[in-house]
Design a protein around this motif. Structure first.
Motif, PDB file in Angstrom:
ATOM      1  N   TRP A 105      -5.340  -4.257 -14.392  1.00 50.80           N
ATOM      2  CA  TRP A 105      -4.110  -3.466 -14.506  1.00 50.80           C
ATOM      3  C   TRP A 105      -4.429  -1.975 -14.575  1.00 50.80           C
ATOM      4  CZ3 TRP A 105      -3.073  -0.079 -18.391  1.00 50.80           C
ATOM      5  CH2 TRP A 105      -3.819  -0.209 -19.568  1.00 50.80           C
ATOM      6  N   LEU A 106      -5.536  -1.607 -15.242  1.00 53.43           N
ATOM      7  CA  LEU A 106      -5.904  -0.205 -15.359  1.00 53.43           C
ATOM      8  C   LEU A 106      -6.426   0.322 -14.023  1.00 53.43           C
ATOM      9  CD1 LEU A 106      -6.058   2.203 -17.247  1.00 53.43           C
ATOM     10  CD2 LEU A 106      -8.333   1.430 -17.949  1.00 53.43           C
ATOM     11  N   TRP A 107      -7.232  -0.477 -13.331  1.00 51.27           N
ATOM     12  CA  TRP A 107      -7.705  -0.099 -11.997  1.00 51.27           C
ATOM     13  C   TRP A 107      -6.515   0.122 -11.075  1.00 51.27           C
ATOM     14  CZ3 TRP A 107      -6.930  -2.212  -7.203  1.00 51.27           C
ATOM     15  CH2 TRP A 107      -7.712  -1.719  -6.165  1.00 51.27           C
ATOM     16  N   THR A 108      -5.547  -0.786 -11.127  1.00 49.14           N
ATOM     17  CA  THR A 108      -4.363  -0.684 -10.278  1.00 49.14           C
ATOM     18  C   THR A 108      -3.560   0.567 -10.601  1.00 49.14           C
ATOM     19  OG1 THR A 108      -4.251  -3.095 -10.160  1.00 49.14           O
ATOM     20  CG2 THR A 108      -2.269  -1.886  -9.533  1.00 49.14           C
ATOM     21  N   LEU A 109      -3.368   0.835 -11.880  1.00 50.18           N
ATOM     22  CA  LEU A 109      -2.631   2.021 -12.293  1.00 50.18           C
ATOM     23  C   LEU A 109      -3.345   3.295 -11.831  1.00 50.18           C
ATOM     24  CD1 LEU A 109      -0.281   3.279 -13.943  1.00 50.18           C
ATOM     25  CD2 LEU A 109      -1.824   3.249 -15.912  1.00 50.18           C
ATOM     26  N   TYR A 110      -4.657   3.342 -12.030  1.00 52.19           N
ATOM     27  CA  TYR A 110      -5.398   4.544 -11.669  1.00 52.19           C
ATOM     28  C   TYR A 110      -5.424   4.751 -10.155  1.00 52.19           C
ATOM     29  CZ  TYR A 110      -8.738   8.236 -11.256  1.00 52.19           C
ATOM     30  OH  TYR A 110      -9.313   9.437 -10.927  1.00 52.19           O
ATOM     31  N   THR A 111      -5.827   3.715  -9.411  1.00 53.88           N
ATOM     32  CA  THR A 111      -5.980   3.888  -7.966  1.00 53.88           C
ATOM     33  C   THR A 111      -4.648   3.955  -7.235  1.00 53.88           C
ATOM     34  OG1 THR A 111      -6.186   1.512  -7.585  1.00 53.88           O
ATOM     35  CG2 THR A 111      -8.237   2.773  -7.909  1.00 53.88           C
ATOM     36  N   GLY A 112      -3.603   3.369  -7.814  1.00 56.59           N
ATOM     37  CA  GLY A 112      -2.315   3.352  -7.149  1.00 56.59           C
ATOM     38  C   GLY A 112      -1.380   4.472  -7.545  1.00 56.59           C
ATOM     39  N   LEU A 113      -1.645   5.132  -8.682  1.00 56.29           N
ATOM     40  CA  LEU A 113      -0.730   6.172  -9.129  1.00 56.29           C
ATOM     41  C   LEU A 113      -1.459   7.416  -9.647  1.00 56.29           C
ATOM     42  CD1 LEU A 113       2.214   7.047  -9.771  1.00 56.29           C
ATOM     43  CD2 LEU A 113       1.864   6.034 -12.040  1.00 56.29           C
ATOM     44  N   VAL A 114      -2.296   7.236 -10.640  1.00 54.18           N
ATOM     45  CA  VAL A 114      -2.909   8.381 -11.326  1.00 54.18           C
ATOM     46  C   VAL A 114      -3.757   9.224 -10.375  1.00 54.18           C
ATOM     47  CG1 VAL A 114      -4.493   9.069 -13.164  1.00 54.18           C
ATOM     48  CG2 VAL A 114      -2.829   7.240 -13.565  1.00 54.18           C
ATOM     49  N   SER A 115      -4.565   8.585  -9.543  1.00 57.10           N
ATOM     50  CA  SER A 115      -5.422   9.376  -8.646  1.00 57.10           C
ATOM     51  C   SER A 115      -4.595  10.197  -7.662  1.00 57.10           C
ATOM     52  CB  SER A 115      -6.414   8.486  -7.903  1.00 57.10           C
ATOM     53  OG  SER A 115      -5.747   7.601  -7.033  1.00 57.10           O
ATOM     54  N   TYR A 116      -3.460   9.654  -7.208  1.00 58.83           N
ATOM     55  CA  TYR A 116      -2.597  10.410  -6.300  1.00 58.83           C
ATOM     56  C   TYR A 116      -1.894  11.551  -7.030  1.00 58.83           C
ATOM     57  CZ  TYR A 116      -3.483   6.813  -2.876  1.00 58.83           C
ATOM     58  OH  TYR A 116      -4.101   5.963  -1.996  1.00 58.83           O
ATOM     59  N   LEU A 117      -1.506  11.322  -8.266  1.00 56.07           N
ATOM     60  CA  LEU A 117      -0.919  12.406  -9.057  1.00 56.07           C
ATOM     61  C   LEU A 117      -1.937  13.521  -9.287  1.00 56.07           C
ATOM     62  CD1 LEU A 117       1.178  10.425 -11.695  1.00 56.07           C
ATOM     63  CD2 LEU A 117       2.014  11.711  -9.708  1.00 56.07           C
TER      64      LEU A 117
END
Length: 156
Positions: A105-117
């Protein structure tokens, strides 16, 4: 030398796709979590190789809008390219750490949202710094707001 660069630019996405197709049926599905790492390393390579000599990738993009850049603007483009290289390095490291040891879930959050932000934040910050430093304000939508905050830019 140009055909080799072009071939590498075309071959890299196919290599990543080939890696995914090869790994999928053979290994743990978590091995697919390294794809963002490969993408960041590819971007690091594209940006980083332009630091070795010649115009940087940021300078090439800047010259599309303004062909005649001052020496200070060229230095700014070079520094910006180095900052993007640092970002891609850090982003690849975080993606690799999360793929290796983090919960899905953390990998998904980071790679799918946080890194783009973070990319958008870096892009926006660079745009603000460039607008302030070189004071190139025209009739763009944000320029009236920028004029209120940056009435006079520093010497280029």
């Amino acid at each position: 030398m140009r055909p080799a660069r072009g071939l590498l630019a075309v071959a890299y996405p196919f290599a990543v796709f080939g890696f995914v197709r090869w790994v999928e049926p053979r290994w743990d599905p978590r091995a697919l979590l390294v794809v963002p790492v490969l993408i960041n390393l590819g971007l690091l390579f594209v940006f980083g190789r332009t630091l070795r000599g010649g115009p940087t990738i940021v300078e090439r993009l800047a010259r599309l809008r303004e062909p005649a850049l001052s020496a200070a603007q060229v230095r700014h483009c070079r520094t910006t390219t180095a900052v993007w290289c640092a970002f891609f390095t850090a982003n690849a490291a975080v993606c690799a750490a999360l793929a290796w040891a983090g919960p899905l879930w953390l990998w998904t959050l980071y790679t799918g949202l946080v890194s783009y932000l973070l990319m958008a934040l870096l892009f926006g910050a660079e745009w603000l710094v460039r607008s302030w430093r070189f004071h190139h304000l025209s009739a763009a939508w944000a320029d009236p707001l920028l004029r209120r905050f940056f009435p006079e830019g520093p010497a280029a």
